[in-house]
Design an enzyme around this catalytic site. Structure first.
Site, short mmCIF file in Angstrom:
data_model
loop_
_atom_site.label_atom_id
_atom_site.label_comp_id
_atom_site.label_asym_id
_atom_site.label_seq_id
_atom_site.Cartn_x
_atom_site.Cartn_y
_atom_site.Cartn_z
N GLU A 47 0.86 -1.19 0.00
CA GLU A 47 0.00 0.00 0.00
C GLU A 47 0.89 1.23 0.00
O GLU A 47 1.64 1.47 0.94
CB GLU A 47 -0.90 -0.01 1.24
CG GLU A 47 -1.88 -1.16 1.21
CD GLU A 47 -2.63 -1.35 2.51
OE1 GLU A 47 -2.75 -0.39 3.29
OE2 GLU A 47 -3.09 -2.49 2.76
N ASP A 58 -4.90 9.18 10.96
CA ASP A 58 -3.57 8.65 11.25
C ASP A 58 -2.99 9.15 12.56
O ASP A 58 -3.19 10.30 12.95
CB ASP A 58 -2.61 9.02 10.11
CG ASP A 58 -2.85 8.17 8.88
OD1 ASP A 58 -2.73 6.94 8.98
OD2 ASP A 58 -3.20 8.75 7.82
#
Ligand SMILES: Cc1ncc(COP(=O)(O)O)c(C=O)c1O
Lengths: 258, 393
Positions: A47, A58
């Site tokens: 990814e 995040d």
């Protein structure tokens, strides 16, 4: 249509190892070498993170790598340029992961065409929910043979999971616990209840478990409930060490797989 | 043309809920239940009572005689600065804390820029005995220090955020991350008409008390509930949304929002989103925002922490695109002058945010017969350090 993600899941049904990293980190030119080294060390799927200025899903590690990557000059223009010949070098499935705004500015159709030209197999945009995906994105994804990977979480209801399973393709990204990326959980802390509940639903898509998978023991634990798992922050953190990439990546992957 | 949210959470092309799946359960619960809960007799009664006895509403509508004489046109101030905690922000936090309790939430989080929303959140949490965590950019912690001390005294935990510019956008990112990590027990009280649907509509409804009262007070004081124009400063746009709300469907009332130009809308140091921005997705809404060609959000700048934000609520993006409202901007310098002018003419020290609305007055052709209402969204106590630096007092 042939897609490397489907091919991977039909060939391999356990211990699939997917690794996330932020494109352009630690140095702008590291993107392609990192992908090559991950493949050489036996990683099944990569990814590639498209850095964004405001990565709200995040934790600190990926926030910092995104900031550095942007300072290094990473952008979608630069990334697609770097990936131009990637399919001459790498054959494992590749996904792009990031936030929706840079894709909107690049142009959804243009983005999808570029992905196809670079040999990208799927896209993960956590802030692109089903309603918006259906209205603005799906035709371009389908035209370009791109899987749209949806996330599910411990808070997702059964109805919601089934909706996302019906809409998504490639695999379902099963978020391990309620958290942003990079949570440091111990293997014992993962919810057996959630993992088995989803396992029993008999979904059409295979699952990969991600968020908080950081070492061999968490990877093994996830692999008890799903065909494989995704490691992100722990790998990005390792990349921050002042060592040659060959050494860092070789050691990191070996410790997980051994 | 509708200026209200549709069933998908959109104002024309703007809005929606561009949330990661980790926020889905909470946001969809809110979407499904906010209108129903707000419509209950019990909710209304408690909300109205607190508005009256705790916030101190209705806030006065004050015809400012010397300011009017100065501009040669009638100017009224909607005195949100006289609310408990010193701004309009408490209208929203009262509503949301009641809603959070109905949803069974036991922990409250908020972002704050100027600290007024953080203060209003810490206040209702003290009132309800709920734990409260406020995220605040580290730069704002310094420039709005009096509010930080108040929040702490009220029992809130104030967490300085050191990412990005260390201002409101970064505090909002961090609050969203907190919510992702605490989906079961926590309600996120967003402080403006920003964020995913239903926040923009929900916050606008709680703030709509401003124009509801304004209409009634104008009727009493001038014989008509409909002024020539309503003006308000715009950060995310909640005091403006509240001041515009009951006039949206009355096109004869001119609506003017005022953004922070910082050092000038033609310089990189600005927060005048509508002057320099373009459509995109920030904080889970499709709206107009400040960004570079690669879709990276650019860092805003304003002397006023409450307006130092690179986006704007989707309602305002829609009002701007349709031309229903117009948006001006005022620089730091113009704002400081306007603040001093009001102070000396009327004996009212305004918040820096509200002073932006005042600073736009010279930019408008004011006629003698006009009635202009300005939403004075907050008072200047928190800004005394900035005024001291500018004027020496
Ligand atoms: C007094 C005051 N006015 C205005 C604002 C800007 O917010 P909004 O545009 O949501 O009214 C703030 C924000 O902190 C504020 O404290």
């Amino acid at each position: 249509m042939h897609n490397r993600i489907n091919e991977l899941f039909s060939r391999k049904s356990h211990h699939i190892l997917s690794v996330y990293f932020t494109a352009g980190y630690p140095r702008l030119e590291d993107t392609v070498p990192i992908i090559e080294l991950l493949e050489q060390n036996g990683v099944d799927l990569v990814e590639i993170g498209m850095p964004f200025s405001d990565p709200t899903a995040d934790g600190p590690v990926i926030q910092k790598s995104s900031d550095s990557a942007l300072k290094n000059g990473m952008s979608l223009e630069v990334l697609f340029h770097q990936l131009e010949n990637i399919r001459e070098r790498v054959s494992i499935p590749l996904l792009l992961m990031g936030y929706v705004n840079p894709v909107l500015q690049y142009g959804v159709e243009r983005f999808c065409r570029q992905c196809r030209q670079s040999g990208i197999d799927g896209i993960i945009l956590p802030d692109l929910p089903p309603q918006e995906y259906l209205t603005h994105f799906r035709p371009f994804f389908e035209e370009n043979n791109l899987h749209h990977i949806f996330l599910i979480t411990p808070q997702s209801s059964e109805a919601r999971i089934r909706e996302l399973d019906a809409l998504g393709s490639g695999f379902l990204y099963m978020v391990s616990s309620a958290s942003t990326t990079g949570a440091t959980k111990k293997a014992e802390e993962f919810s057996h209840e959630y993992f088995t509940r989803v396992e029993k639903l008999g979904l059409q898509n295979p699952r990969l478990i991600g968020f908080g998978i950081s070492d061999k023991s968490t990877f093994e634990k996830a692999c008890k409930y799903a065909p494989g798992a995704i490691i992100g922050s722990a790998f990005v953190k390792a990349l921050g060490q002042p060592l040659p990439l060959e050494q860092t990546i070789g050691k990191f992957v070996k410790e997980i797989k051994e | 043309m509708s200026y209200f949210v549709d069933e998908k959470g959109y104002y024309g092309a703007f809005g929606g809920a561009w949330i990661p799946e980790m926020m889905q359960a909470n946001v969809s619960e809110l979407q499904e239940r906010y209108l129903e809960i707000m419509a209950t007799e019990e909710f209304r009664r408690e909300f109205d009572l607190l508005m009256k006895d705790y916030v101190g509403r209705p806030s006065p509508l004050y015809e400012a005689p010397r300011l009017s004489a100065y501009y040669g046109s009638r100017i009224f101030l909607k005195r949100e600065d006289l609310n408990h905690t010193g701004s309009h922000k408490l209208n929203n936090t009262i509503g949301q804390v009641l809603l959070a309790q109905k949803l069974g939430k036991t922990r409250i989080i908020a972002e704050t820029g100027a600290g007024q929303h953080g203060l209003a959140t810490a206040t209702v949490c003290a009132l309800k005995g709920l734990p409260c965590v406020v995220y605040m950019g580290a730069l704002d912690v310094k420039r709005q220090e009096p509010n930080v001390r108040k929040m702490k005294m009220l029992g809130a935990e104030v967490i300085p955020v050191t990412s990005g510019n260390q201002t409101l956008k970064d505090a909002t990112n961090e609050a969203m991350r907190d919510w992702i990590n605490h989906p079961e027990d926590t309600h996120y009280i967003i402080g403006s008409v920003v964020g995913p649907h239903p926040y923009p509509d929900m916050v606008a409804r709680f703030q709509s008390v401003i124009s509801e009262e304004m209409k009634r007070q104008l009727q009493e004081q001038t014989g008509s509930g409909f002024p020539t124009r309503v003006m308000a400063c715009v950060g995310g746009g909640s005091n403006a949304a509240g001041a515009f709300y009951h006039y949206l469907d009355h096109p004869e009332v001119e609506l003017i929002g005022v953004e922070a130009a910082g050092k000038g809308a033609d310089t990189p140091e600005t927060a005048a989103t509508l002057a320099v921005g373009s459509p995109g997705v920030l904080h889970a809404a499709h709206t107009i925002l400040m960004q570079n060609n690669d879709g990276q959000i650019t860092e805003p700048y304003s002397i006023s922490a409450g307006l130092d934000y690179p986006g704007i609520g989707p309602l305002h993006a829609h009002l701007f695109k349709t031309g229903r409202a117009s948006y001006l901007h005022a620089t730091d310098q113009e704002t400081l002058q306007a603040a001093l002018l009001l102070t000396r003419l009327e004996g009212i020290i305004p918040a820096l945010e509200s002073a932006h609305a005042l600073a736009a007055l010279p930019k408008i052709p004011l006629r003698t017969g006009d009635i202009t209402v300005i939403c004075l969204s907050g008072r200047g106590d928190k800004d005394m350090q900035t005024y001291l630096d500018a004027y020496g007092y």
